[in-house]
Design an enzyme around this catalytic site. Structure first.
Site, short mmCIF file in Angstrom:
data_model
loop_
_atom_site.label_atom_id
_atom_site.label_comp_id
_atom_site.label_asym_id
_atom_site.label_seq_id
_atom_site.Cartn_x
_atom_site.Cartn_y
_atom_site.Cartn_z
CD GLU B 307 10.36 8.65 -7.57
OE1 GLU B 307 9.57 7.70 -7.71
OE2 GLU B 307 11.24 8.92 -8.40
CD GLU B 310 10.76 8.52 -0.94
OE1 GLU B 310 10.04 8.33 -1.95
OE2 GLU B 310 11.51 7.67 -0.46
CB CYS B 334 8.83 4.43 -12.07
SG CYS B 334 9.94 5.78 -12.21
CB SER B 354 11.70 6.78 -4.51
OG SER B 354 10.36 7.10 -4.22
CE LYS B 393 6.19 -0.63 -14.79
NZ LYS B 393 6.25 0.08 -13.50
CD GLU B 396 6.14 -2.49 -10.40
OE1 GLU B 396 5.64 -2.29 -11.52
OE2 GLU B 396 6.65 -1.58 -9.72
CD GLU B 401 7.00 -6.58 -2.36
OE1 GLU B 401 6.77 -7.78 -2.11
OE2 GLU B 401 8.05 -6.18 -2.90
CB CYS B 564 9.16 3.02 -20.51
SG CYS B 564 9.43 3.26 -18.76
#
Lengths: 401, 637
Positions: B307, B310, B334, B354, B393, B396, B401, B564
């Site tokens: 990241e 990037e 994230c 990102s 999560k 996710e 993908e 988190c």
């Protein structure tokens, strides 16, 4: 819309010309108008009986850029239809009252919250408001008073009983789910869109128009010490002349029954489903805030009526119409209705019914708003006053009906 | 900005009286009498707060410290002298002298009645509920000595359980209509998926048009689960499948563990918040039968590399190459709750996200490629479990993908609560476990990865690395003990400016991307950090309006309040104090670690050496460690 003059009454139904009260108040200091209302000892006609002068004074005293006057025309209490008569036949009284409210409190906008079922009136009322605008009784510099701007909008309710509760009404106006708010803060400080708001009943505002013209003293002549003036009663049920009647506060139930020509009366439900059921033995009671209080609903039941059936009907109404927000009202009413059904089927014990009565008492003090606080009233009063009829089996509590 | 601000509907703003900053001024304090005891409280304190300050217990159910007032359950009613009815202590601000009584016969009876009523409508039995022994309704029943169903008990379920969502399961039969979930969704998160529907006894909490949760704009953050007083909301629990995989001798079951669960799991074993149990948890996971236990912090370190690179590329393109349309500020990616929030509410800003996957998904892709290959395991036999503090999560890892390894990169997302349950089922008492390390080849990671668990942590980790790579100086020279204090703390939105006075040589790993750092000399890096999607909304609206956040270079977004460590998979209950304690545990552990910067992690260096051979943001890393997003929009078909 022409004003109909066929109704008789000393105060509300007495002669009145549109704009008369407005024209009078604009020449008076605000304090004097408020003093006149105070003198009249007028109390809120929706049922709760909060002194109107105090409500307006608090709204006037609140510091804010915007204030509102809301006319509560969500007439939903079972057996009430007096606001319909006022709006239909005497709109001048109501709208002039709102304008005066605006003058006294400093509000620039009035909202008529009209019951969903009264939508047929909306067009006519809007035309009426348009006429008032043409006559400079609404709009800017009303009745020539520099800087006195006020206008009225009509907003429709959608048929929820709870939206007659003032804070639920405000929530509904704001486009939210109609649920009562926590009080304090009260609407006079934090009301519609967070602004100071006076919410008044249709009849309260109508009375204002007369009080301003004829004076608080004149108004006080009618009624009792603690309940001044007159009241519109919507009378329905077992009588020959049902309808809307204007009577001074303090009229006894017996007198009222005579007036509407009712025979063989067993019970009178005063104050609608949320009111109390009065048996024959207490018909000498007065209709007044200090005795048998009512927002106007009078339902007459003769000897042929089944009191338990009536009670069941009321409880079904509350189970349906509770907003569902607070625990005592949402579940409590279901339990009370279940209790009625148990009695109906004969499958009950006295100890459980006693438990339900205690539950009803807790609901009266612990519910969030007036709905839950008053919904056990008929349960408690009917089971108390018609004990014999309801539990008359002599079988130790197992009543087969 | 406190969590309690930021309501969407104007009318439902918290009904609180503004408290004076200086209570010593006249009118700052109000005297009141509680149970005939005279006390002084600041103006605007609620009766509930006043009682708590004076150690008088008032039962509550719909009240939650994170949320605005509802006043709907009525359990907290008290007697206020001069008032006809009882008043809800949580909703009554003290503005004038009051005399209250908190335990009169009337009050006790009303409370008991309310609890009896709630229980009568509450379907199910405590022993068949995952909230058994951690349920506020159950506690209330115990507190008021309920020993039988006074007003009956529902015998049949009224609603179907909604299991449509990968993350959140809703069982309306256990709902007590406290509306905490509604308030969480609209106040705290500004999402607004849940609302009360219908009225009277038919009232229920539901989604728009009663749609299954999977079909609405739920971001899966699971904050509603953490605030539900009963078992009406829970995470979609994969324990059975995981046990089955463990019991299957042909499966190689590996666990990666995120930084936040280790700082909170002790709470599930009766230990007060604020104690990390990393080593104990590693041992327990192995004893449950997992073949390996890895540290997600490894891929957090990797995330910083990817990241951060990037960001450098974007800045280089915008500032040096003067390319048009470079999407800045760059947003972190994230937090899967945040990602879905952006996809729904600000899909036009997807280019700013990102493209780096979250640490969980990076690890998933590496386990079934690099790790499987190094250890000669067929990736189809690898079952990859991710221990996360998070409900989102679970969604996710099920994104279509996320299959770059050729398989489902992460098979199961497991929450802290669910692992604690497995540990208990395994007959293990966590606090008694010996401490062990994480398994190789990923080994123990850096403190920078660890602090990903707290709001501001990703930013701090990125700053520690970026300043060293760019300036050639040590982070410790710029920040005392390398603690980047401006981005720490629980303020809703944080903003910081970092001047870059000097630049150093370009490190080997980035030489392919930038020729030198001269273009950054004298520049000021502007960053922001926010947590809770209500705060994210504020930042996004500011960016849309061209405000100061639109000039930022890098912004960290976390869907959950506190980051988190306050995630939807963490132990229940959650309060601001508990989240603070967890943050402290994380930062303390970070300081105790020998390695505190992502780029110094030798395992990270080694994976770029051995596997991701074309460096950060290179071809291989793009295939495995980067992803794309789906514009979803906020309207439902």
């Amino acid at each position: 819309m022409e004003m109909k003059k066929n109704r008789q009454g000393a105060v509300l139904f007495s002669d009145y010309t549109r704009g008369k009260s407005i024209e009078k108040v604009v020449g008076m200091p605000r304090g004097d108008v408020l003093a006149e209302v105070k003198e009249s000892k007028l109390k809120g006609r929706g049922g709760a009986g909060f002194p109107t002068a105090t409500k307006w004074m608090l709204t006037a005293a609140a510091v804010a850029e915007k204030k509102y006057i809301i006319c509560n025309a969500d007439e939903g209490e079972p057996g009430t239809f007096k606001d319909r008569v006022l709006l239909d036949e005497y709109p001048a009284l109501v709208f002039d009252g709102m304008v005066i409210g605006g003058y006294v409190t400093g509000a620039h906008e009035g909202i008529l919250y009209l019951r969903g079922e009264y939508s047929y009136m909306k067009k006519g009322l809007e035309n009426y408001l348009e006429e008032m605008r043409k006559d400079n009784l609404l709009g800017v510099n009303i009745a020539g008073k520099e800087g006195f701007n006020f206008d009225i909008n009509i907003k429709m309710g959608s048929g929820a009983y709870i939206c007659g509760e003032e804070t639920a009404l405000i929530e509904s106006l704001e486009g939210q789910r109609g649920e009562p708010r926590n009080k304090p803060p009260f609407p006079v400080n934090t009301g519609f869109m967070g602004c100071p708001t006076a919410v008044n009943n249709v009849e309260t505002l109508a009375a204002i128009s007369h009080i301003v013209v004829k004076g608080g003293k004149w108004y006080q002549k009618y009624g009792t010490d603690k309940s001044s003036g007159s009241k519109l009663f919507s009378v329905s049920g077992d009588c020959k002349k049902p309808g809307v009647f204007e009577l001074p506060w303090g009229t006894t139930i017996t007198d009222l029954l005579k007036l509407v020509d009712a025979d063989n009366v067993k019970a009178v439900q005063v104050g609608g489903a949320s009111g109390v059921c009065i048996p024959k033995s207490q018909f000498d009671r007065k209709l007044a805030y200090e005795d048998a209080a009512t927002g106007g609903s009078i339902m007459i039941f003769n000897e042929s009526r089944d009191m338990l059936h009536i009670l069941k009907n009321f409880m079904e109404f509350f189970v349906e119409e509770s907003c569902g927000q607070c625990t005592p009202c949402r579940i409590g009413n279901v339990k009370l209705l279940e209790g009625v059904e148990m009695i109906e089927s004969g499958n009950y014990t006295f100890s459980y019914i006693t438990k339900l009565k205690e539950l009803g008492q807790s609901m009266q003090v612990a519910s969030k708003c007036g709905l839950g606080q008053s919904s056990p009233n008929s349960f408690l009063s009917i089971l108390e006053n018609f004990r014999d009829e309801i539990f008359n089996n002599g079988n130790g509590g197992v009543n087969v009906r | 900005m406190s969590d309690k601000e930021g309501r969407a509907p104007e009318s439902q703003k918290p009904l609180v009286v503004e408290k004076p900053d200086d209570t010593s001024k006249i009118g700052g304090m109000v005297s009141m009498e509680i149970n005939e005891r005279k006390v002084q409280v600041p103006l605007g304190t609620t009766i509930l707060e006043a009682c708590r300050q004076n150690d008088i217990h008032i039962p509550t159910l719909c009240h939650h410290d994170d949320l605005c007032t509802a006043g709907v359950c009525r359990v907290c009613v008290v007697e206020v002298e001069g008032m006809r009815t009882l008043q809800a202590a949580c909703a009554y601000p003290v503005t004038n002298p009051l005399k209250i009584k908190t335990s009169t016969p009337l009050v006790r009876k009303a409370r008991k009645h309310i609890i009896d009523l709630l229980i009568s409508e509450h379907y199910g039995e405590c022993y068949s509920c995952f909230r058994n022994n951690n349920c506020e309704l159950q506690s209330l029943a115990k507190e008021y000595g309920v020993d039988h169903y006074n007003f009956g008990h529902v015998q049949k379920p009224r609603y179907e359980i909604d299991k449509s969502s990968f993350s959140v399961v809703r069982d309306l039969d256990k709902c007590v209509l406290c509306k905490r979930c509604v308030r969480t969704c609209i106040d705290l998160q500004e999402v607004g998926v849940l609302e009360a529907i219908d009225r009277g006894d038919k009232t229920r909490i539901d989604t728009f048009m009663d749609k299954p949760l999977a079909d609405v704009i739920c971001i899966n953050c699971g904050q509603c689960i953490n605030r539900c007083p009963t078992g009406a909301l829970r995470a979609n629990d994969p324990r059975d499948e995981i046990w089955a995989a463990i019991d299957d001798p042909n499966k190689h079951v590996v666990m990666q563990t995120a930084p936040s669960p280790r700082a909170a799991i002790a709470e599930e074993f009766g230990i007060p918040a604020g104690k990390s149990m990393t080593g104990e948890m590693n041992t327990a996971i192995r004893r449950l039968g997992f073949d390996k236990v890895f540290d997600t912090n490894f891929t957090a370190d990797l995330t910083i590399m990817e990241e951060g690179t990037e960001l450098i590329i974007r800045l280089f393109q915008a500032l040096v190459e003067k390319k048009e349309g470079v999407a800045l500020p760059q947003f972190t990616s994230c937090s899967p709750g945040w990602v879905k929030y952006l996809e729904h509410f600000y899909p036009e800003y997807i280019p700013n996200l990102s493209s780096a996957k979250s640490p969980q998904q990076m690890f998933g892709a590496l386990i079934k490629t690099y790790y499987a290959k190094e250890n000669n395991i067929d990736p189809k036999d690898v079952v990859s479990v991710a221990l996360m503090p998070c409900a989102a999560k679970k969604f996710e890892c099920n994104r279509p993908e996320m299959t770059d390894s050729g398989y489902k990169d992460v098979d199961f997302g497991l929450t802290t609560r669910e692992l604690a349950q497995m540990i208990k089922e395994g007959g293990i008492h966590l606090p008694e476990m010996p401490q062990t390390h994480f398994d190789d080849p990923f080994g123990d990671a850096s403190g920078a990865g660890l602090i990903f668990g707290a709001t501001g942590g990703v930013m701090e980790a990125a700053i520690r690395t970026v300043v060293e790579l760019v300036t050639g100086k040590k982070a410790e020279d710029l920040f005392e003990n390398a603690n980047v204090m401006p981005v720490r703390g629980f303020e809703g939105v944080k903003y910081a400016e970092l001047p870059i006075p000097v630049v150093g040589p370009v490190p080997e790993i980035l030489k392919a991307l930038v020729p030198n750092w001269d273009w950054l000399k004298g520049a000021t890096l502007k960053v922001a950090v926010c947590h809770g999607t209500a705060n994210a909304k504020k930042v996004m609206d500011d960016i849309k309006a061209g405000g100061k956040f639109s000039e930022c270079h890098f912004i960290e977004f976390m869907a959950c309040p506190g980051g988190c460590l306050g995630g939807g998979g963490q132990p229940i209950p959650t309060t601001p104090e508990i989240r603070k304690a967890r943050a402290k545990a994380i930062y303390t552990e970070d300081e105790s670690l020998p390695l505190r910067k992502s780029h110094e992690n030798e395992h990270v260096a080694s994976i770029y050496d051995k596997f991701l051979t074309d460096g950060p943001c290179g071809h291989i890393s793009h295939k495995l460690l980067h992803t794309h997003y789906t514009p979803r929009g906020k309207y439902i078909d």
